[in-house]
Write a protein that holds these residues in place. Structure first.
Motif, PDB file in Angstrom:
ATOM      1  N   TYR A  23      76.172  26.373 -10.135  1.00 20.69           N
ATOM      2  CA  TYR A  23      75.449  27.455  -9.047  1.00 20.69           C
ATOM      3  C   TYR A  23      76.136  28.699  -8.678  1.00 20.69           C
ATOM      4  N   ARG A  77      70.624  28.605  -9.868  1.00 18.97           N
ATOM      5  CA  ARG A  77      71.092  27.256 -10.444  1.00 18.97           C
ATOM      6  C   ARG A  77      70.752  27.173 -11.869  1.00 18.97           C
ATOM      7  N   ASN A 101      62.199  28.005  -2.911  1.00 22.33           N
ATOM      8  CA  ASN A 101      62.722  27.375  -3.898  1.00 22.33           C
ATOM      9  C   ASN A 101      61.917  27.445  -5.347  1.00 22.33           C
ATOM     10  N   ASN A 123      70.868  23.953 -14.703  1.00 20.47           N
ATOM     11  CA  ASN A 123      70.927  22.627 -15.092  1.00 20.47           C
ATOM     12  C   ASN A 123      71.569  22.601 -16.529  1.00 20.47           C
ATOM     13  N   GLU A 160      67.523  28.611  -5.492  1.00 20.79           N
ATOM     14  CA  GLU A 160      67.428  28.037  -4.265  1.00 20.79           C
ATOM     15  C   GLU A 160      67.701  28.863  -3.042  1.00 20.79           C
ATOM     16  N   THR A 211      59.474  15.006  -5.555  1.00 20.57           N
ATOM     17  CA  THR A 211      58.871  16.248  -5.174  1.00 20.57           C
ATOM     18  C   THR A 211      57.493  16.139  -4.131  1.00 20.57           C
ATOM     19  N   MET A 271      65.984  20.375  -8.695  1.00 22.65           N
ATOM     20  CA  MET A 271      66.991  20.379  -7.793  1.00 22.65           C
ATOM     21  C   MET A 271      67.897  19.265  -7.798  1.00 22.65           C
ATOM     22  N   SER A 321      61.013  20.504  -1.429  1.00 21.33           N
ATOM     23  CA  SER A 321      62.032  20.447  -2.691  1.00 21.33           C
ATOM     24  C   SER A 321      61.065  20.687  -3.961  1.00 21.33           C
ATOM     25  N   THR A 336      61.923  26.626  -9.686  1.00 21.23           N
ATOM     26  CA  THR A 336      62.337  26.110 -10.830  1.00 21.23           C
ATOM     27  C   THR A 336      61.558  27.086 -11.935  1.00 21.23           C
ATOM     28  N   PRO A 368      67.170  18.947  -0.674  1.00 25.04           N
ATOM     29  CA  PRO A 368      65.975  18.539  -1.463  1.00 25.04           C
ATOM     30  C   PRO A 368      65.999  17.017  -1.683  1.00 25.04           C
TER      31      PRO A 368
END
Length: 373
Positions: free
Chosen positions: A260, A250, A230, A252, A240, A44, A61, A57, A232, A38
């Motif tokens: 991950y 994932r 992919n 963050n 992902e 993006t 990411m 992406s 979020t 990504p």
């Protein structure tokens, strides 16, 4: 030279030679292990004359990887082999060492918002050491401390079509086996893989695509479908996936700390030159009619890794990745590469084992670091 010695020597010259090269490489989003990695979270979409161009992406990411150095190691585990032809025997032992060194880099050839061409190069070396060598067993003694190497080059095409659609095409050629540079034979060692994905960018948080892969993920060259997903879900969580090869959840924790968890399927295909020719025999102990002595074997290795990973920056542009998990071996089989029937010679299984790896990689943030100097 062993993996660990090679790794230490390489890292010793990292600061001197790595950063200037990576500054040029990091101008575009490089491809990852299977597909292009990504872009940085803020990139993006690309905008030209108020025209947005979609990319695979999504926001959240991790950073792109321009140059990657990884070292992976496993502790002792059992190995069990069963002969599949008359004239060979079964054997069981333990592997004291299984290590893998991976070096990958990406060079931008074209970086337009509506078309990106990226050249990638990779070098991998896998080593085995077995307990109480020599074992007088055809497979183990021929890969003991030999170094199973992969040297490859690839070309990736990333084509944003409009604000919604995109596609990716990648072609890759590799030389894979226990070759020495003075005894390289393209016909014996050359492997080719490719893939194509067509996708839709539904929002800055969601992109997906479908396509086909031709490769050795499952040990032998084959074509299989692939689905990229992919997404979020919120500022903390995302997924992902390139199914069936890899699925990763994932988390963050912060803009500079990512966790991950998931699985990956990896396939390796090596050509092994035998130190002594191997003759397939019939029930009478005589050579099988119509067969000749084997001078090479094709080793097909397929493994599934259940893994947890953590990434964070050391500097603005230099990141550290630490990974640990459990390796399940699906196949470690040797095939006849000499006779026309391509028969399986040895059916092996490597016992499941934990593994750990450390990785350093350079991100596009190096461009900003150099611009501040």
């Amino acid at each position: 030279m062993t993996c660990s010695r090679f790794f230490l020597r390489f890292c010793g010259g990292l600061a001197a030679g790595l950063l200037p090269v990576a500054a040029a490489w990091a101008q575009v989003t490089p491809p990852g292990q299977v597909y292009p990695a990504p872009a940085a979270p803020a990139d993006t979409t690309a905008v030209v004359d108020e025209q947005e161009f979609a990319t695979p992406s999504v926001i959240g990411m991790g950073p792109s990887k321009g140059l990657v150095v990884q070292y992976q190691r496993m502790p002792r585990f059992g190995v069990n082999s069963n002969a599949q032809v008359v004239g060979l025997r079964d054997y069981a032992t333990e592997a004291d060492k299984n290590a893998r060194l991976v070096i990958k880099g990406y060079i931008p050839l074209l970086n337009n918002p509506h078309l990106k061409l990226i050249m990638g190069i990779n070098y991998e070396r896998e080593e085995f050491q077995f307990r109480n060598p020599p074992s007088d067993y055809e497979l183990y003694d021929n890969i003991e401390n030999k170094g199973l190497k992969t040297l490859g080059a690839q070309l990736a095409v990333i084509r944003p079509v409009n604000e919604v659609n995109w596609y990716i095409f990648r072609a890759k050629g590799e030389l894979s086996g226990d070759y020495q540079s003075s005894a390289l034979g393209l016909k014996d060692y050359l492997r080719f893989s490719s893939e194509f994905l067509y996708g839709w960018k539904r929002s800055p948080q969601f992109s997906w695509g479908v396509g086909l892969q031709l490769g050795y993920t499952f040990g032998r060259q084959s074509i299989y479908p692939a689905v990229l997903y992919n997404r979020t879900f919120n500022p903390r969580w995302g997924i992902e996936a390139i199914f069936p090869a890899r699925v990763t959840l994932r988390y963050n924790a912060s803009p500079t700390s990512l966790f991950y968890v998931g699985y990956s399927v990896d396939g390796f295909n090596y050509i092994i030159k035998l130190r002594k020719p191997l003759q397939r025999t019939g029930a009478s102990g005589q050579p099988e009619p119509g067969t000749v002595a084997l001078r090479t074997l094709e080793l097909r290795e397929t493994e599934v890794k259940f893994r947890a990973r953590w990434e964070r920056p050391i500097f603005d542009f230099l990141w550290l990745g630490a990974e640990a998990g459990y390796r399940y071996n699906h196949a470690f089989d040797a095939f006849d590469r000499t006779n026309a029937d391509r028969e399986k010679i040895i059916d092996s299984k490597l016992a499941g084992a934990p593994y750990g790896s450390l990785e350093v990689f350079i991100t596009p943030a190096i461009v900003k670091a150099f611009s501040r100097q």
